[in-house]
Design a protein around this motif. Structure first.
Motif, mmCIF file in Angstrom:
data_model
loop_
_atom_site.group_PDB
_atom_site.id
_atom_site.type_symbol
_atom_site.label_atom_id
_atom_site.label_comp_id
_atom_site.label_asym_id
_atom_site.label_seq_id
_atom_site.Cartn_x
_atom_site.Cartn_y
_atom_site.Cartn_z
ATOM 1 N N VAL A 82 1.141 -1.673 -0.176
ATOM 2 C CA VAL A 82 -0.329 0.052 -0.390
ATOM 3 C C VAL A 82 0.757 1.640 0.547
ATOM 4 N N GLN A 83 1.955 0.777 0.841
ATOM 5 C CA GLN A 83 3.153 2.281 0.982
ATOM 6 C C GLN A 83 3.775 2.204 -0.220
ATOM 7 N N LEU A 84 3.822 1.442 -1.030
ATOM 8 C CA LEU A 84 5.193 0.999 -2.781
ATOM 9 C C LEU A 84 3.581 1.965 -3.224
ATOM 10 N N ASN A 85 2.672 1.438 -3.237
ATOM 11 C CA ASN A 85 1.356 2.152 -4.520
ATOM 12 C C ASN A 85 1.292 3.933 -4.389
ATOM 13 N N LYS A 86 1.585 4.219 -3.644
ATOM 14 C CA LYS A 86 1.105 5.881 -2.794
ATOM 15 C C LYS A 86 2.380 6.595 -3.759
ATOM 16 N N LEU A 87 3.815 5.543 -3.560
ATOM 17 C CA LEU A 87 5.302 6.435 -3.401
ATOM 18 C C LEU A 87 5.377 6.407 -5.194
ATOM 19 N N VAL A 88 4.755 5.339 -5.780
ATOM 20 C CA VAL A 88 5.503 5.123 -7.364
ATOM 21 C C VAL A 88 4.748 6.157 -8.499
ATOM 22 N N GLU A 89 3.969 6.885 -8.242
ATOM 23 C CA GLU A 89 3.771 7.582 -9.190
ATOM 24 C C GLU A 89 4.458 9.425 -9.173
ATOM 25 N N GLU A 90 4.010 9.712 -7.602
ATOM 26 C CA GLU A 90 4.997 11.009 -7.392
ATOM 27 C C GLU A 90 5.841 11.361 -6.612
ATOM 28 N N GLY A 91 6.853 9.672 -5.495
ATOM 29 C CA GLY A 91 7.018 9.633 -4.706
ATOM 30 C C GLY A 91 8.728 10.454 -5.007
ATOM 31 N N GLU A 92 9.423 10.991 -4.125
ATOM 32 C CA GLU A 92 10.659 11.108 -4.626
ATOM 33 C C GLU A 92 11.621 9.928 -4.092
ATOM 34 N N VAL A 93 12.959 10.045 -4.646
ATOM 35 C CA VAL A 93 14.281 9.096 -4.378
ATOM 36 C C VAL A 93 13.823 8.533 -2.167
ATOM 37 N N SER A 94 14.289 9.794 -2.071
ATOM 38 C CA SER A 94 14.774 9.671 -1.046
ATOM 39 C C SER A 94 13.500 9.026 0.037
ATOM 40 N N GLU A 95 12.047 8.908 -0.881
ATOM 41 C CA GLU A 95 11.160 8.574 0.346
ATOM 42 C C GLU A 95 10.630 7.159 0.204
ATOM 43 N N LEU A 96 11.219 6.535 -1.278
ATOM 44 C CA LEU A 96 11.634 5.048 -1.746
ATOM 45 C C LEU A 96 12.547 3.985 -0.971
ATOM 46 N N ASN A 97 14.000 5.794 -0.477
ATOM 47 C CA ASN A 97 15.106 4.739 0.182
ATOM 48 C C ASN A 97 14.086 4.491 1.568
ATOM 49 N N LYS A 98 13.379 5.204 1.931
ATOM 50 C CA LYS A 98 12.992 4.570 3.217
ATOM 51 C C LYS A 98 12.249 3.833 3.301
ATOM 52 N N LEU A 99 11.485 3.735 2.234
ATOM 53 C CA LEU A 99 10.610 2.710 2.455
ATOM 54 C C LEU A 99 11.457 0.932 1.914
ATOM 55 N N LEU A 100 12.323 1.066 1.430
ATOM 56 C CA LEU A 100 13.291 -0.142 1.050
ATOM 57 C C LEU A 100 14.386 -0.422 2.289
ATOM 58 N N ASN A 101 14.453 0.711 2.478
ATOM 59 C CA ASN A 101 14.717 0.582 4.335
ATOM 60 C C ASN A 101 14.315 -0.947 5.239
ATOM 61 N N ALA A 102 12.856 0.023 5.578
ATOM 62 C CA ALA A 102 12.379 -0.719 6.460
ATOM 63 C C ALA A 102 11.874 -2.101 6.037
ATOM 64 N N THR A 103 11.624 -2.178 4.403
ATOM 65 C CA THR A 103 10.852 -4.265 4.281
ATOM 66 C C THR A 103 12.548 -4.272 4.316
ATOM 67 N N GLU A 104 13.400 -4.209 4.431
ATOM 68 C CA GLU A 104 14.859 -5.035 4.506
ATOM 69 C C GLU A 104 14.809 -5.521 5.799
ATOM 70 N N LYS A 105 14.439 -3.660 7.306
ATOM 71 C CA LYS A 105 14.416 -4.664 8.375
ATOM 72 C C LYS A 105 13.915 -5.301 8.991
ATOM 73 N N THR A 106 12.638 -4.915 8.391
ATOM 74 C CA THR A 106 11.625 -6.172 8.668
ATOM 75 C C THR A 106 12.099 -7.907 8.106
ATOM 76 N N LEU A 107 12.236 -7.488 6.427
ATOM 77 C CA LEU A 107 12.491 -8.944 6.696
ATOM 78 C C LEU A 107 14.122 -10.008 7.605
ATOM 79 N N ASP A 108 14.955 -9.015 7.942
ATOM 80 C CA ASP A 108 15.691 -9.097 8.844
ATOM 81 C C ASP A 108 15.121 -10.131 9.742
ATOM 82 N N ILE A 109 14.448 -9.444 10.841
ATOM 83 C CA ILE A 109 13.943 -9.525 11.528
ATOM 84 C C ILE A 109 13.307 -11.242 11.502
ATOM 85 N N TYR A 110 12.446 -11.500 10.405
ATOM 86 C CA TYR A 110 11.817 -13.208 9.876
ATOM 87 C C TYR A 110 13.265 -14.131 9.306
ATOM 88 N N LYS A 111 13.906 -13.509 8.862
ATOM 89 C CA LYS A 111 14.982 -14.767 8.194
ATOM 90 C C LYS A 111 15.806 -15.453 9.159
#
Length: 262
Positions: free
Chosen positions: A233-262
Motif C-alpha cells: 500500500v505504501q509503495l503504491n502511493k509512492l510509485v507515481e509521485e514519490g521522491e527517491v528519498s521516500e522510496l529509499n526509506k521504504l526500501l530500508n524499512a522492508t529490509e529491516k523487517t526481512l532481517d527480523i524474520y529471516k
C-alpha cells in the motif's frame, strides 16, 4: 551457386550479426550497471536477403564470385543513439576495439546525402570462428539517432515502392522532413543534460521500486501477509509521485523487517 549453397555462404554473416548485437548490447548494459549514461540506446541487426544481394550485385556490376570481397553490407548492424553527439562516441567505441578492423568510414551526418539521408557508416572486417576455421567477413555499422532512423525507414519503404525512382514531389517533401528531423535532434541536444537527469532519476527510482517489490514478495513467501500488504500500500502511493528519498526509506524499512524474520 545453388540456393542451398548460398544459404551456406550466409552462415558466417548470420553468426557475425548475432555476435555483434550481443557485444554492443553488452556495452549498453555495462554503462547502465555503472549508473552511467549510455551513448547506445538500442542495437538491431540483419543479414541481407538473397534477393537484395543479387539485386545490388546486378546494379553495381559485382561478379557473384566477388560478392564477399566487394559487398560490405551483407551483415548489417544498426546502433541507435538518443543524441547527435552520441554518434561520435559510438564510432569511438568501434575504433578502439581489437576484435575487428575498420576498413573505412562514411560520414553522412556531416556530409548529408542529397536526399536528406543522415547516418554514420563504419565498414569493418570481422573474424568469425567457424567449425572449419576462422573466416573474415565484411560488416557494416550504421550509427544514427532515433529521428534519423525514423526518416531512413520511411525513405527505404518509398524506395521499395517506387523502385528507387521516387517522384520529385515526394522527394522534395522527404528532404524537408529530413531537415525537420535534424532540427529536432539539434533542439534535443540543447536540453540533453535535462533529459539525462530526468532519465537517471527514473532509472534510479525503477531500481529501488524493483528492490522493494522483491522484499515484499519475500515477506509474502514467509507468510507475513500483513506486513507485505502494508508495504505494498505504501509503495503504491509512492510509485507515481514519490521522491527517491521516500522510496529509499521504504526500501530500508522492508529490509529491516526481512532481517527480523529471516
Amino acid at each position: 551457386m545453388a540456393i542451398r549453397e548460398w544459404k551456406t555462404f550466409l552462415i558466417p554473416y548470420e553468426q557475425a550479426v548475432e555476435e555483434l548485437k550481443i557485444k554492443f548490447r553488452s556495452i549498453r548494459t555495462e554503462y547502465r550497471r555503472k549508473n552511467e549514461y549510455s551513448p547506445i540506446e538500442f542495437v538491431t541487426g540483419r543479414v541481407k536477403e538473397l534477393s537484395s544481394i543479387f539485386e545490388k550485385a546486378n546494379k553495381f556490376d559485382i561478379p557473384l564470385d566477388k560478392i564477399e570481397y566487394e559487398m560490405e553490407d551483407i551483415s548489417g548492424i544498426r546502433v541507435m543513439c538518443q543524441f547527435v553527439d552520441d554518434i561520435e562516441k559510438v564510432v569511438g567505441l568501434i575504433r578502439q576495439r581489437s576484435d575487428m578492423r575498420i576498413m573505412y568510414e562514411k560520414d553522412y551526418v556531416t556530409n548529408v546525402k542529397g536526399s536528406g539521408y543522415r547516418s554514420y557508416h563504419v565498414i569493418v572486417k570481422y573474424p568469425v570462428n567457424m567449425a572449419d576455421g576462422t573466416k573474415d567477413i565484411l560488416a557494416e555499422f550504421q550509427i544514427r539517432t532515433l529521428a534519423m532512423n525514423f526518416w531512413a525507414t520511411i525513405e527505404h519503404s518509398l524506395n521499395y515502392k517506387y523502385k528507387h525512382d521516387i517522384p520529385k514531389e515526394i522527394r522534395n517533401k522527404l528532404k524537408v522532413a529530413a531537415d525537420a528531423a535534424f532540427q529536432l535532434d539539434q533542439r534535443m541536444l540543447e536540453i540533453k543534460d535535462e533529459i539525462k537527469d530526468a532519465q537517471k532519476i527514473f532509472e534510479v527510482k525503477s531500481n529501488i521500486v524493483s528492490d522493494i517489490m522483491d522484499n515484499i514478495l519475500m515477506l509474502s513467501s514467509l507468510g507475513k501477509t500483513s506486513e507485505s500488504t502494508r508495504y505494498q500500500v505504501q509503495l503504491n502511493k509512492l510509485v507515481e509521485e514519490g521522491e527517491v528519498s521516500e522510496l529509499n526509506k521504504l526500501l530500508n524499512a522492508t529490509e529491516k523487517t526481512l532481517d527480523i524474520y529471516k
